[in-house]
Design a protein around this motif. Sequence first.
Motif, mmCIF file in Angstrom:
data_model
loop_
_atom_site.group_PDB
_atom_site.id
_atom_site.type_symbol
_atom_site.label_atom_id
_atom_site.label_comp_id
_atom_site.label_asym_id
_atom_site.label_seq_id
_atom_site.Cartn_x
_atom_site.Cartn_y
_atom_site.Cartn_z
ATOM 1 N N GLN A 101 -15.237 16.877 -24.960
ATOM 2 C CA GLN A 101 -15.867 16.686 -26.196
ATOM 3 C C GLN A 101 -16.764 17.487 -25.172
ATOM 4 O OE1 GLN A 101 -17.853 12.343 -26.997
ATOM 5 N NE2 GLN A 101 -15.764 11.975 -28.015
ATOM 6 N N GLY A 102 -16.437 18.360 -25.043
ATOM 7 C CA GLY A 102 -17.728 19.597 -24.621
ATOM 8 C C GLY A 102 -18.065 19.295 -23.298
ATOM 9 N N LYS A 103 -17.509 18.562 -22.896
ATOM 10 C CA LYS A 103 -18.329 18.569 -21.038
ATOM 11 C C LYS A 103 -17.173 18.988 -20.457
ATOM 12 C CE LYS A 103 -22.626 15.960 -22.505
ATOM 13 N NZ LYS A 103 -22.234 14.539 -22.689
ATOM 14 N N ARG A 104 -17.578 19.430 -19.697
ATOM 15 C CA ARG A 104 -16.457 19.503 -17.882
ATOM 16 C C ARG A 104 -15.785 18.473 -16.940
ATOM 17 N NH1 ARG A 104 -12.546 21.545 -16.096
ATOM 18 N NH2 ARG A 104 -12.497 22.688 -13.903
ATOM 19 N N VAL A 105 -15.089 18.309 -17.015
ATOM 20 C CA VAL A 105 -14.514 16.777 -16.197
ATOM 21 C C VAL A 105 -13.459 17.056 -14.922
ATOM 22 C CG1 VAL A 105 -12.652 15.153 -16.327
ATOM 23 C CG2 VAL A 105 -14.077 15.346 -18.620
ATOM 24 N N ASP A 106 -13.926 16.390 -13.689
ATOM 25 C CA ASP A 106 -13.308 16.901 -12.616
ATOM 26 C C ASP A 106 -13.335 15.449 -11.643
ATOM 27 O OD1 ASP A 106 -12.139 17.857 -10.628
ATOM 28 O OD2 ASP A 106 -13.493 19.163 -10.059
ATOM 29 N N TYR A 107 -12.085 14.903 -11.980
ATOM 30 C CA TYR A 107 -11.710 13.178 -11.198
ATOM 31 C C TYR A 107 -10.563 12.984 -10.357
ATOM 32 C CZ TYR A 107 -10.947 8.069 -12.052
ATOM 33 O OH TYR A 107 -10.945 7.287 -12.011
ATOM 34 N N GLU A 108 -11.248 12.336 -9.047
ATOM 35 C CA GLU A 108 -9.782 11.900 -8.508
ATOM 36 C C GLU A 108 -9.967 10.881 -8.337
ATOM 37 O OE1 GLU A 108 -9.037 12.580 -4.021
ATOM 38 O OE2 GLU A 108 -9.725 14.743 -4.966
ATOM 39 N N ARG A 109 -8.836 9.718 -8.071
ATOM 40 C CA ARG A 109 -9.093 8.595 -7.936
ATOM 41 C C ARG A 109 -7.979 8.360 -6.924
ATOM 42 N NH1 ARG A 109 -11.418 3.694 -10.800
ATOM 43 N NH2 ARG A 109 -11.300 2.059 -9.478
ATOM 44 N N THR A 110 -8.090 7.503 -5.919
ATOM 45 C CA THR A 110 -6.369 6.622 -5.191
ATOM 46 C C THR A 110 -6.182 5.182 -5.248
ATOM 47 O OG1 THR A 110 -6.905 8.659 -3.377
ATOM 48 C CG2 THR A 110 -5.753 6.860 -2.828
ATOM 49 N N PHE A 111 -5.014 5.553 -6.158
ATOM 50 C CA PHE A 111 -4.664 4.270 -6.370
ATOM 51 C C PHE A 111 -4.102 3.107 -5.288
ATOM 52 C CE2 PHE A 111 -5.969 5.893 -10.872
ATOM 53 C CZ PHE A 111 -6.939 4.432 -10.915
ATOM 54 N N ALA A 112 -3.996 2.161 -4.709
ATOM 55 C CA ALA A 112 -3.690 1.131 -3.714
ATOM 56 C C ALA A 112 -1.949 1.167 -3.954
ATOM 57 C CB ALA A 112 -3.878 -0.231 -3.895
ATOM 58 N N ASN A 113 -1.578 1.224 -5.150
ATOM 59 C CA ASN A 113 0.438 1.695 -5.433
ATOM 60 C C ASN A 113 0.109 2.185 -7.215
ATOM 61 O OD1 ASN A 113 -0.254 -1.088 -7.020
ATOM 62 N ND2 ASN A 113 0.227 -2.000 -4.979
ATOM 63 N N TYR A 123 1.004 -1.113 -0.451
ATOM 64 C CA TYR A 123 -0.042 0.210 0.168
ATOM 65 C C TYR A 123 0.683 1.236 0.093
ATOM 66 C CZ TYR A 123 -3.892 2.855 1.020
ATOM 67 O OH TYR A 123 -4.933 3.878 1.324
ATOM 68 N N ASP A 124 0.759 1.786 -0.801
ATOM 69 C CA ASP A 124 1.642 2.735 -1.360
ATOM 70 C C ASP A 124 0.918 3.630 -2.604
ATOM 71 O OD1 ASP A 124 3.668 4.724 -1.421
ATOM 72 O OD2 ASP A 124 4.564 3.890 -2.222
ATOM 73 N N PRO A 125 -0.230 4.593 -1.439
ATOM 74 C CA PRO A 125 -1.603 5.019 -2.473
ATOM 75 C C PRO A 125 -0.264 6.472 -3.358
ATOM 76 C CG PRO A 125 -1.443 6.436 -0.586
ATOM 77 C CD PRO A 125 -0.259 5.177 -0.544
ATOM 78 N N VAL A 126 -1.579 6.576 -4.586
ATOM 79 C CA VAL A 126 -0.778 6.910 -5.728
ATOM 80 C C VAL A 126 -1.957 7.714 -5.740
ATOM 81 C CG1 VAL A 126 -0.272 7.349 -7.777
ATOM 82 C CG2 VAL A 126 0.668 5.549 -6.217
ATOM 83 N N VAL A 127 -2.647 9.242 -5.826
ATOM 84 C CA VAL A 127 -3.827 10.282 -6.384
ATOM 85 C C VAL A 127 -3.918 10.350 -7.978
ATOM 86 C CG1 VAL A 127 -5.441 11.754 -6.089
ATOM 87 C CG2 VAL A 127 -4.082 11.031 -4.181
#
Length: 143
Positions: A117-129, A105-109
């Motif tokens: 395609q013209g739509k606003r994107v605001d995404y965040e995800r944390t992966f285990a490594n 477990y060495d989290p990566v964000v």
Amino acid sequence: MPNTARWAATLTLTATAVCGPIAGSALAAPNAPASLYAPSALVLTTGHGQSTATATPQRAVTLTCAPGASGTHPAASDACADLRAVNGDLDALRARDGVLCTKLYDPVVVTVQGVWQGKRVDYERTFANECVKSSYGTALFAF
């Protein structure tokens, strides 16, 4: 008609013929569409930590997918293909089959912000490594 009048008439007609189309197109530009495709330009960042509040971005890349793949992403074409495969829904990305990662477990964000395609994107995800992060899609998060 005297020569001066002929020269004035010729100059006026020439100026109208040359400058008229230029002025007309400049006036028509605000009503014309800006482009033939919806904008798709994203900024992707990655850093170690639990969330964007605690992680300092270590790398950032740009990705533009329309009209063609470009940006500073090292595999822009493949990354755009990943996005097209899920119709821009980053939550729909799944880990590739057959990828084996340690349980360290060495989290990566990862964050993705911009327009798809013209739509606003605001995404965040944390992966285990890092390995788990790179297993999602083929190239989108591999930078």
